[in-house]
Design a protein around this motif. Structure first.
Motif, PDB file in Angstrom:
ATOM      1  N   PHE A  73       8.183  -0.707  -6.448  1.00  0.00           N
ATOM      2  CA  PHE A  73       7.565  -0.903  -8.196  1.00  0.00           C
ATOM      3  C   PHE A  73       6.874  -1.332  -8.684  1.00  0.00           C
ATOM      4  O   PHE A  73       6.693  -1.466  -9.949  1.00  0.00           O
ATOM      5  N   ASP A  74       6.170  -1.317  -8.215  1.00  0.00           N
ATOM      6  CA  ASP A  74       4.451  -2.313  -8.301  1.00  0.00           C
ATOM      7  C   ASP A  74       3.283  -2.086  -8.105  1.00  0.00           C
ATOM      8  O   ASP A  74       3.872  -2.344  -6.621  1.00  0.00           O
ATOM      9  N   ARG A  75       2.203  -2.445  -8.017  1.00  0.00           N
ATOM     10  CA  ARG A  75       1.019  -3.241  -7.274  1.00  0.00           C
ATOM     11  C   ARG A  75      -0.042  -4.006  -8.125  1.00  0.00           C
ATOM     12  O   ARG A  75       0.354  -3.780  -9.240  1.00  0.00           O
ATOM     13  N   TYR A  76      -0.607  -4.543  -7.287  1.00  0.00           N
ATOM     14  CA  TYR A  76      -1.518  -5.638  -8.108  1.00  0.00           C
ATOM     15  C   TYR A  76      -2.809  -5.990  -7.287  1.00  0.00           C
ATOM     16  O   TYR A  76      -2.448  -6.677  -6.106  1.00  0.00           O
ATOM     17  N   GLN A  77      -4.094  -5.589  -7.232  1.00  0.00           N
ATOM     18  CA  GLN A  77      -5.143  -5.847  -6.605  1.00  0.00           C
ATOM     19  C   GLN A  77      -4.481  -5.689  -4.964  1.00  0.00           C
ATOM     20  O   GLN A  77      -5.154  -6.102  -4.007  1.00  0.00           O
ATOM     21  N   GLY A  78      -4.465  -4.093  -4.789  1.00  0.00           N
ATOM     22  CA  GLY A  78      -3.950  -3.384  -3.525  1.00  0.00           C
ATOM     23  C   GLY A  78      -2.554  -4.143  -3.124  1.00  0.00           C
ATOM     24  O   GLY A  78      -2.202  -4.327  -1.783  1.00  0.00           O
ATOM     25  N   GLY A 133      -3.497 -19.823   3.582  1.00  0.00           N
ATOM     26  CA  GLY A 133      -2.339 -20.023   2.784  1.00  0.00           C
ATOM     27  C   GLY A 133      -2.428 -18.422   2.239  1.00  0.00           C
ATOM     28  O   GLY A 133      -2.730 -17.503   2.340  1.00  0.00           O
ATOM     29  N   VAL A 134      -1.094 -18.426   1.631  1.00  0.00           N
ATOM     30  CA  VAL A 134      -0.448 -16.959   1.181  1.00  0.00           C
ATOM     31  C   VAL A 134      -0.593 -16.726  -0.704  1.00  0.00           C
ATOM     32  O   VAL A 134      -0.898 -18.531  -1.680  1.00  0.00           O
ATOM     33  N   GLU A 135      -2.133 -16.161  -0.117  1.00  0.00           N
ATOM     34  CA  GLU A 135      -2.199 -15.788  -1.577  1.00  0.00           C
ATOM     35  C   GLU A 135      -2.988 -14.641  -2.045  1.00  0.00           C
ATOM     36  O   GLU A 135      -2.857 -13.374  -0.807  1.00  0.00           O
ATOM     37  N   VAL A 136      -3.174 -14.136  -3.220  1.00  0.00           N
ATOM     38  CA  VAL A 136      -3.244 -12.380  -2.783  1.00  0.00           C
ATOM     39  C   VAL A 136      -4.068 -11.701  -2.171  1.00  0.00           C
ATOM     40  O   VAL A 136      -3.576 -10.561  -1.382  1.00  0.00           O
TER      41      VAL A 136
END
Length: 277
Positions: free
Chosen positions: A176-181, A115-118
Motif C-alpha cells: 500500500f505504500d513505498r518509501y526510499q526503496g 540494526g533495523v533502519e531504512v
C-alpha cells in the motif's frame, strides 16, 4: 510516511499475528499435499538449531532470503554455510528436498551492526548457494517480478513461530505504500517469516516482488516491510560469482614415448578466472 515509527521495527527471525485489513484474506496453513503443491519451492531455512527463517528457491541451486537471517542475532557474526540448511516444502517434518548450503552472500548494502533502519531494510536480501542443486523436475523455482511494483494485492507464503512445521499462506494482502526503496505491506507475518516471498499474481503463476524484512507501526497499525528486488538480486549474483571458490581442475601434460604421444593427468591445479570469478 511521517506517520511511520521506525523505532518500533522488529526483525522476524524465528508471536502474535499482524492486524489484517478488512479486504484481506485470513492466514491459512497449507495442511494438505494438494494445497502445498504449488508452493513447495518455499522452504524453511534452519540456522543450526538457533532459529529459522523462510527462503525461496529461485534457481536450482539458489535460495533467496533476508540478509539478517544469515547473521547470528546473539553475536552479530555471519553464520558459516555449514550452519544453514534449506528444507524446501517442509510439512510436518518432511521436506520435498533438503540441502546443505555452501555459499552465503548478504547484500553489501546491509550492515548488521546498524540494526533495523531504512537503509538496512532496503538492502535486507541474501542469496544462498546449495551444495547440490534441486532439479527442476523435483521443484520449479519461482522467478522475480521485473516490473515496478504498484500498490495492490499480493500474497505471502511463510513459516512462523507457532506454525514452524507447516507453511502458511495469506492469499490476499496489499502493498500500500513505498518509501526510499522500502515497500509497505499489510500482510500477516510474524517471527520466522523473515525472508518470506511476497508474490504478485499479475502474470499468472506467482512471481516474487519482495521478501519480508521486518514489522513496524504505520498510522496506528502493524505492518510489514520489504524491498524492491531485481537490482539487488542482480548485484548479489555478481557478488556470488566474484566470491565463489574457484573449481579445481585436472592438468594434462603430453609426453612422448617411442614416438607415441600420451596424455597424463595430474590433479591439484586450480583455475583462477580473471577478476577472481
Amino acid at each position: 510516511m511521517g506517520r511511520m515509527f521506525w523505532g518500533a521495527l522488529a526483525l522476524l527471525i524465528a508471536v502474535v499475528p499482524a492486524a489484517q485489513a478488512q479486504q484481506n484474506t485470513a492466514l491459512r496453513g497449507l495442511g494438505t499435499a494438494n494445497e502445498a503443491l504449488v508452493w513447495q519451492a518455499v522452504g524453511r531455512l534452519d540456522m543450526d538449531a538457533r532459529g529459522f527463517c523462510t527462503g525461496t528457491l529461485i534457481a536450482p541451486d539458489l535460495v533467496l532470503t533476508a540478509a539478517h537471517c544469515v547473521y547470528d542475532r546473539r553475536t552479530g557474526q555471519a553464520f558459516a554455510p555449514a550452519d544453514l540448511t534449506f528444507r524446501a516444502g517442509l510439512r510436518n517434518g518432511e521436506a520435498v528436498a533438503e540441502r546443505a548450503v555452501v555459499q552465503i552472500e548478504a547484500h553489501r548494502g546491509y550492515d548488521p551492526a546498524r540494526g533495523v533502519e531504512v537503509r538496512n531494510i532496503r538492502h535486507d536480501v541474501a542469496l544462498l548457494r546449495l551444495e547440490v542443486p534441486i532439479p527442476t523436475h523435483v521443484l520449479d523455482p519461482f522467478v522475480l517480478f521485473r516490473e515496478r511494483v504498484s500498490q495492490g494485492p499480493v500474497s505471502v507464503v511463510s513459516y512462523g513461530r507457532g506454525r514452524s512445521e507447516l507453511p502458511s499462506r495469506q492469499s490476499v494482502c496489499r502493498m500500500f505504500d513505498r518509501y526510499q526503496g522500502v515497500l509497505l505491506f499489510d500482510c500477516d507475518v510474524t517471527f520466522g517469516s523473515s525472508g518470506a516471498p511476497v508474490f504478485t499474481h499479475k502474470n499468472g503463476r506467482g512471481q516474487i516482488v519482495s521478501v519480508i524484512s521486518s514489522v513496524g507501526q504505520y498510522d496506528g497499525r502493524r505492518v510489514s516491510f520489504g524491498m524492491a528486488l531485481p537490482q539487488l538480486v542482480a548485484e548479489l549474483k555478481q557478488q556470488m560469482r566474484a566470491n565463489a571458490t574457484s573449481p579445481r581442475a585436472e592438468h594434462r601434460r603430453v609426453t612422448v614415448t617411442n614416438g607415441v604421444s600420451r596424455t597424463q593427468r595430474t590433479g591439484g591445479a586450480k583455475f583462477v578466472r580473471p577478476g577472481g570469478s
